[in-house]
Design a protein around this motif. Structure first.
Motif, PDB file in Angstrom:
ATOM      1  N   GLN A  14      60.741  81.174  49.333  1.00  0.00           N
ATOM      2  CA  GLN A  14      60.564  81.322  50.597  1.00  0.00           C
ATOM      3  C   GLN A  14      61.302  80.583  51.429  1.00  0.00           C
ATOM      4  OE1 GLN A  14      56.457  80.876  51.848  1.00  0.00           O
ATOM      5  NE2 GLN A  14      55.796  83.218  51.090  1.00  0.00           N
ATOM      6  N   PRO A  15      61.977  81.320  52.558  1.00  0.00           N
ATOM      7  CA  PRO A  15      62.885  80.466  53.294  1.00  0.00           C
ATOM      8  C   PRO A  15      62.193  79.053  53.744  1.00  0.00           C
ATOM      9  CG  PRO A  15      62.938  82.627  54.322  1.00  0.00           C
ATOM     10  CD  PRO A  15      61.755  82.692  53.115  1.00  0.00           C
ATOM     11  N   ARG A  34      67.415  78.960  52.664  1.00  0.00           N
ATOM     12  CA  ARG A  34      67.705  79.888  53.764  1.00  0.00           C
ATOM     13  C   ARG A  34      68.150  81.323  53.042  1.00  0.00           C
ATOM     14  NH1 ARG A  34      72.517  76.301  56.840  1.00  0.00           N
ATOM     15  NH2 ARG A  34      71.125  74.779  57.495  1.00  0.00           N
ATOM     16  N   SER A  67      63.638  84.738  50.109  1.00  0.00           N
ATOM     17  CA  SER A  67      63.125  85.913  50.687  1.00  0.00           C
ATOM     18  C   SER A  67      61.779  85.625  51.178  1.00  0.00           C
ATOM     19  CB  SER A  67      63.244  86.966  50.159  1.00  0.00           C
ATOM     20  OG  SER A  67      62.759  88.262  50.848  1.00  0.00           O
ATOM     21  N   SER A  68      61.047  86.263  52.316  1.00  0.00           N
ATOM     22  CA  SER A  68      59.807  86.103  52.567  1.00  0.00           C
ATOM     23  C   SER A  68      59.179  87.386  52.069  1.00  0.00           C
ATOM     24  CB  SER A  68      59.672  85.871  53.953  1.00  0.00           C
ATOM     25  OG  SER A  68      60.134  86.812  54.928  1.00  0.00           O
TER      26      SER A  68
END
Length: 115
Positions: A13-14, A86, A114-115
């Motif tokens: 995740q970011p 990021r 990525s979320s």
């Protein structure tokens, strides 16, 4: 024969972290310069971090302060610690081991942020 193998890629995740490994065999690891590159689809392969045999490190501006490259000669492995990831860090990451004018590439490892 020199072999270079990357590992450690994956989905994160970011804001998260990953550690990529670059293992090299068939050559004295302490004499190697290890470089990490990344490449997205349709783009050139960009240099992001280097550590010399003398363990001097340099980083691209895009990763400076977030990524840390280190060599563990006893383990014949270099580690790329990636923090504060990021979405734009999403790419295929490649390790290059070089020495005496010769370069050896790994097969790459995919990092997806990525979320």
């Amino acid at each position: 024969q020199v072999q270079v193998v990357e590992s450690g890629g994956g989905l994160v995740q970011p804001g998260g972290s990953l550690i990529l490994s670059c293992a090299a065999s068939g050559v004295s690891f302490s004499t190697l310069t290890i470089s990490w590159y990344r490449q997205g689809t349709g783009r050139q392969r960009d240099l992001i971090a280097v550590i010399t045999a003398e363990e001097i490190t340099t980083y691209a501006d895009s990763v400076k302060g977030r990524f840390t490259l280190s060599k563990h000669n006893a383990e014949n492995t270099a580690f790329l610690q990636m923090n504060s990831l990021r979405p734009e860090d999403t790419d295929d990451y490649y390790c290059k081991a070089s020495r005496a004018g010769r370069a050896y590439w790994g097969q790459g490892t995919r990092v997806t942020v990525s979320s």
